[in-house]
Motif scaffolding. Sequence first.
Motif, short mmCIF file in Angstrom:
data_model
loop_
_atom_site.label_atom_id
_atom_site.label_comp_id
_atom_site.label_asym_id
_atom_site.label_seq_id
_atom_site.Cartn_x
_atom_site.Cartn_y
_atom_site.Cartn_z
N GLN A 149 2.41 1.84 -3.46
CA GLN A 149 1.74 2.25 -4.44
C GLN A 149 1.23 3.72 -4.28
OE1 GLN A 149 -1.92 -0.11 -5.27
NE2 GLN A 149 -2.88 1.53 -6.50
N ALA A 150 1.27 4.14 -2.92
CA ALA A 150 1.13 5.47 -2.66
C ALA A 150 1.99 6.38 -3.04
CB ALA A 150 0.84 5.60 -1.09
N GLU A 151 3.36 5.87 -2.75
CA GLU A 151 4.45 6.62 -3.18
C GLU A 151 4.83 6.69 -4.65
OE1 GLU A 151 9.13 6.49 -1.55
OE2 GLU A 151 8.87 4.83 -2.71
N ALA A 152 4.34 5.66 -5.34
CA ALA A 152 4.39 5.88 -7.04
C ALA A 152 3.32 6.66 -7.54
CB ALA A 152 4.24 4.32 -7.51
N ALA A 153 2.23 6.94 -6.89
CA ALA A 153 1.29 7.95 -7.31
C ALA A 153 1.91 9.10 -6.75
CB ALA A 153 0.15 7.72 -6.58
N ARG A 154 2.44 9.40 -5.86
CA ARG A 154 2.85 10.68 -5.36
C ARG A 154 4.03 11.10 -6.21
NH1 ARG A 154 6.98 11.93 -1.91
NH2 ARG A 154 7.52 9.82 -1.28
N LEU A 155 4.82 10.23 -6.59
CA LEU A 155 6.07 10.61 -7.54
C LEU A 155 5.75 10.39 -8.99
CD1 LEU A 155 8.79 8.49 -5.48
CD2 LEU A 155 8.45 10.98 -5.35
N GLY A 156 4.41 10.24 -9.25
CA GLY A 156 4.01 10.31 -10.71
C GLY A 156 4.30 9.07 -11.46
N ALA A 157 4.81 7.80 -10.80
CA ALA A 157 5.26 6.74 -11.32
C ALA A 157 3.96 5.83 -11.83
CB ALA A 157 6.11 6.18 -10.41
N GLY A 158 2.80 6.24 -11.26
CA GLY A 158 1.68 5.52 -11.84
C GLY A 158 1.52 4.27 -10.72
N ALA A 159 0.36 3.55 -10.74
CA ALA A 159 -0.04 2.67 -9.85
C ALA A 159 0.66 1.27 -10.29
CB ALA A 159 -1.54 2.36 -9.54
N THR A 203 0.71 -1.04 -0.04
CA THR A 203 -0.02 -0.12 -0.08
C THR A 203 0.91 1.28 -0.05
OG1 THR A 203 -1.91 -1.22 1.35
CG2 THR A 203 -1.64 1.31 1.27
N SER A 204 1.94 1.22 0.87
CA SER A 204 2.69 2.65 0.92
C SER A 204 3.43 2.58 -0.42
CB SER A 204 3.79 2.29 1.94
OG SER A 204 3.13 2.25 3.30
#
Length: 117
Positions: free
Chosen positions: A107-117, A104-105
């Motif tokens: 995925q949230a980091e990837a979304a935050r950094l713009g790397a997608g889910a 979960t963390s």
Amino acid sequence: MTDRDSSRTLPHPATEEIRLEGVLHALSDPVRLSIVRDLAASADDLSCSHFDLPVTKSTTTHHFRVLRESGVVRQAYRGTTKLNALREEDLNTLFPGLLASILTSAQAEAARLGAGA
């Protein structure tokens, strides 16, 4: 099982041999974490060639070995293909909620950094 099959059996730690520090070390690398994320998202075991990793083949082999030896994944040959499965049940038994929290963390980091889910 033929002699050829047994020679292609890969060593894995038994569930009781899996250690938290080994799992955390394995998951601390972004490439290995991306492998685990892909495995968690798949209902099927995935071959090593399924993963499009930004590293050389020998480095890819190293990452899979670290994941296997730490007890995060189980690898098995099917013919000439090495298949990978997340040891989710074993990890949840030993460390309840850890894997879900890390995924979960991540995925949230990837979304935050713009790397997608």
